[in-house]
Design a protein around this motif. Structure first.
Motif, short mmCIF file in Angstrom:
data_model
loop_
_atom_site.label_atom_id
_atom_site.label_comp_id
_atom_site.label_asym_id
_atom_site.label_seq_id
_atom_site.Cartn_x
_atom_site.Cartn_y
_atom_site.Cartn_z
N MET A 216 64.56 94.50 63.34
CA MET A 216 63.89 93.47 62.54
C MET A 216 64.94 92.62 61.81
N THR A 217 64.89 91.32 62.01
CA THR A 217 65.82 90.40 61.36
C THR A 217 65.08 89.67 60.25
N GLU A 218 65.62 89.71 59.06
CA GLU A 218 64.96 89.10 57.90
C GLU A 218 65.46 87.68 57.66
N VAL A 219 64.51 86.81 57.37
CA VAL A 219 64.81 85.43 56.95
C VAL A 219 63.96 85.14 55.73
N ILE A 220 64.56 84.55 54.73
CA ILE A 220 63.79 84.14 53.55
C ILE A 220 63.85 82.62 53.45
N ILE A 221 62.70 82.03 53.16
CA ILE A 221 62.64 80.58 52.95
C ILE A 221 62.10 80.34 51.54
N ARG A 222 62.82 79.52 50.80
CA ARG A 222 62.45 79.24 49.41
C ARG A 222 62.16 77.75 49.24
N LYS A 223 61.01 77.46 48.66
CA LYS A 223 60.67 76.06 48.39
C LYS A 223 61.58 75.53 47.29
N CYS A 224 62.19 74.40 47.53
CA CYS A 224 63.12 73.80 46.58
C CYS A 224 63.05 72.29 46.77
N PRO A 225 62.11 71.63 46.12
CA PRO A 225 61.83 70.22 46.41
C PRO A 225 62.90 69.23 45.95
N SER A 226 63.88 69.69 45.17
CA SER A 226 64.93 68.78 44.72
C SER A 226 66.20 69.59 44.46
N TYR A 227 67.27 68.86 44.14
CA TYR A 227 68.54 69.51 43.82
C TYR A 227 68.70 69.79 42.32
N ASP A 228 67.57 69.98 41.67
CA ASP A 228 67.58 70.35 40.26
C ASP A 228 68.31 71.69 40.09
N SER A 229 69.21 71.75 39.12
CA SER A 229 70.06 72.94 38.96
C SER A 229 69.26 74.20 38.67
N ASN A 230 68.19 74.09 37.89
CA ASN A 230 67.38 75.27 37.58
C ASN A 230 66.66 75.80 38.81
N LEU A 231 66.13 74.88 39.63
CA LEU A 231 65.45 75.29 40.86
C LEU A 231 66.43 75.97 41.81
N LEU A 232 67.60 75.37 41.96
CA LEU A 232 68.60 75.93 42.87
C LEU A 232 69.12 77.28 42.39
N LYS A 233 69.33 77.39 41.09
CA LYS A 233 69.82 78.65 40.53
C LYS A 233 68.80 79.77 40.77
N ALA A 234 67.52 79.47 40.54
CA ALA A 234 66.47 80.47 40.76
C ALA A 234 66.38 80.85 42.24
N SER A 235 66.55 79.86 43.12
CA SER A 235 66.47 80.13 44.56
C SER A 235 67.64 80.97 45.02
N ALA A 236 68.84 80.63 44.55
CA ALA A 236 70.02 81.41 44.94
C ALA A 236 69.91 82.85 44.46
N SER A 237 69.43 83.01 43.24
CA SER A 237 69.26 84.36 42.68
C SER A 237 68.25 85.16 43.50
N GLU A 238 67.15 84.54 43.87
CA GLU A 238 66.10 85.22 44.63
C GLU A 238 66.60 85.57 46.04
N ILE A 239 67.37 84.68 46.64
CA ILE A 239 67.89 84.94 47.98
C ILE A 239 68.82 86.15 47.98
N PHE A 240 69.76 86.17 47.03
CA PHE A 240 70.67 87.33 46.94
C PHE A 240 69.88 88.61 46.65
N LYS A 241 68.91 88.52 45.76
CA LYS A 241 68.11 89.68 45.41
C LYS A 241 67.38 90.22 46.63
N HIS A 242 66.89 89.32 47.47
CA HIS A 242 66.16 89.72 48.67
C HIS A 242 67.02 90.56 49.60
#
Length: 385
Positions: free
Chosen positions: A1-27
């Motif tokens: 099983m190969t895992e892929v995570i996709i995170r909605k990030c509608p802009s390059y807002d720093s808070n959105l990107l920071k939350a996405s990066a954190s969630e990706i690493f956590k995953h």
């Protein structure tokens, strides 16, 4: 099983990107499950040429900032690096120019990251390589304790798409890239080489910046297309497959993923996707895509026919009025098919192999990809337009 995570990030807002990066690493178990504390990680970005972030040519520096923040917070040192296109001299001076003009110095100001200026290379032996057994790769990638692959989701006139796997072609040292086009003239063989190199580099994590993609005649001559997502996986081909799904492009029509499936590198049915997405509407593929995914396939027709039909069934690169005679295309052409005459670039089409490097490298968007009459007829018959 190969895992892929996709995170909605509608802009390059720093808070959105920071939350996405954190969630990706956590995953994937956290930063230190992928990269050891105290280590130095090669952050392989897409810096094909100096370009403003809003042009969607390079990995957006705000995305790089967010993932570097996560690495640093886990005690890992990020080293930002890439080897740009073959027409740009691979030197500390050119790297500094690209970092600066692409907004990296500005966006990462204050972070204790390292920018690579080491332009040495090492001949790497690629065991079980199908297209290449040896590759001249940049030393800082090989000397790092791990690789974080931060790609840009784009179209590509030669390979159709550039994503996580294609991004690792940037580990090939400078002008050496042209030799691969000269040796591996069709997209099928070139795709095998890309898979060989990706399998050797083995990034612990690959992320595709698909917040704003490039559509049309990429990787430098297309137009920005908002998509609004980040895609991540430990398998570059799995990330690329989900990117194809996102833009509504059949993944088996992408020569690289077709090759990956044949070689057992990608098992599409075994992908476990975390997160949801909406398909990007009206995403434009490159004008060359008909010939890339089946219109003229060297494995489906005789080589003699392919040679005879080249001018009729593939797009022909030609210079437009934007040409300044800067000679960037001539320097980067793997077949030495371009010369400068009367301060304009001239293509010898008898030597041209339709790799479209000239289109990719031109800083003035002076290379048009022209369709012959029979090509247009074929598109209509195949329902591609």
């Amino acid at each position: 099983m190969t895992e892929v995570i996709i995170r909605k990030c509608p802009s390059y807002d720093s808070n959105l990107l920071k939350a996405s990066a954190s969630e990706i690493f956590k995953h994937f178990g956290g930063v230190n499950a992928l990269y050891k504390k105290g280590g130095r990680v090669a952050v392989k970005v897409n810096l094909i040429t100096p370009a403003k972030p809003e042009e969607a040519i390079t990995t957006h520096p705000a995305v790089v900032w967010a993932f570097c923040e996560e690495l640093l917070s886990a005690g890992v040192t990020p080293v930002i690096m890439d080897s740009p296109n073959a027409a740009i001299k691979y030197s500390p001076e050119s790297l500094k120019k690209i970092y600066e003009q692409s907004g990296y110095f500005e966006h990462l100001k204050g972070l204790p990251v390292e920018f690579n200026y080491d332009v040495s290379s090492v001949t790497a032996r690629i065991q079980n390589g199908k297209a290449v057994k040896l590759a001249e790769l940049i030393s800082p990638v090989l000397n790092a304790d791990g690789v974080l692959n931060l790609a840009k989701g784009k179209t590509h006139a030669f390979t159709c798409i550039t994503g996580a796997t294609k991004n690792l072609f940037g580990t090939v040292a400078g002008i050496s890239k042209g030799a691969y086009h000269a040796k591996l003239k069709n997209v099928e063989n070139f795709s095998d080489m890309l898979l060989d190199i990706a399998g050797f580099v083995k990034p612990a994590l690959s992320v595709i910046d698909a917040v704003v993609c490039m559509e049309g005649n990429g990787p430098t001559g297309g137009t920005p297309k908002p998509a609004g997502y980040l895609i991540a996986s430990t398998n570059t081909c799995a990330a690329d497959k989900v990117f194809c799904d996102l833009i509504g492009f059949p993944f088996m029509s992408y020569p690289l993923l077709k090759k990956a499936s044949e070689r057992g590198i990608l098992e599409a049915d075994s992908i476990k996707l975390t997160g949801s997405y909406e398909i990007v509407k009206d995403f434009k593929m490159p004008d060359t895509s008909a010939s890339i995914y089946g219109f003229v396939n060297p494995n489906a027709v005789t080589r003699l026919f392919a040679l005879m039909a080249k001018d009729l069934l593939t797009l022909k690169p030609d210079m437009n009025s934007n040409c300044t005679g800067c000679a960037v295309c001539a320097k980067g052409c793997p077949m030495k098919a371009i010369s400068i005459k009367k301060k304009r670039a001239v293509i010898d089409h008898s030597k041209c192999i339709r790799c479209y490097c000239c289109h990719e490298m031109c800083p003035n968007k002076a290379v048009d990809l022209k369709k012959k009459v029979l090509y247009r007829l074929g598109e209509k018959l195949l329902g591609r337009k």
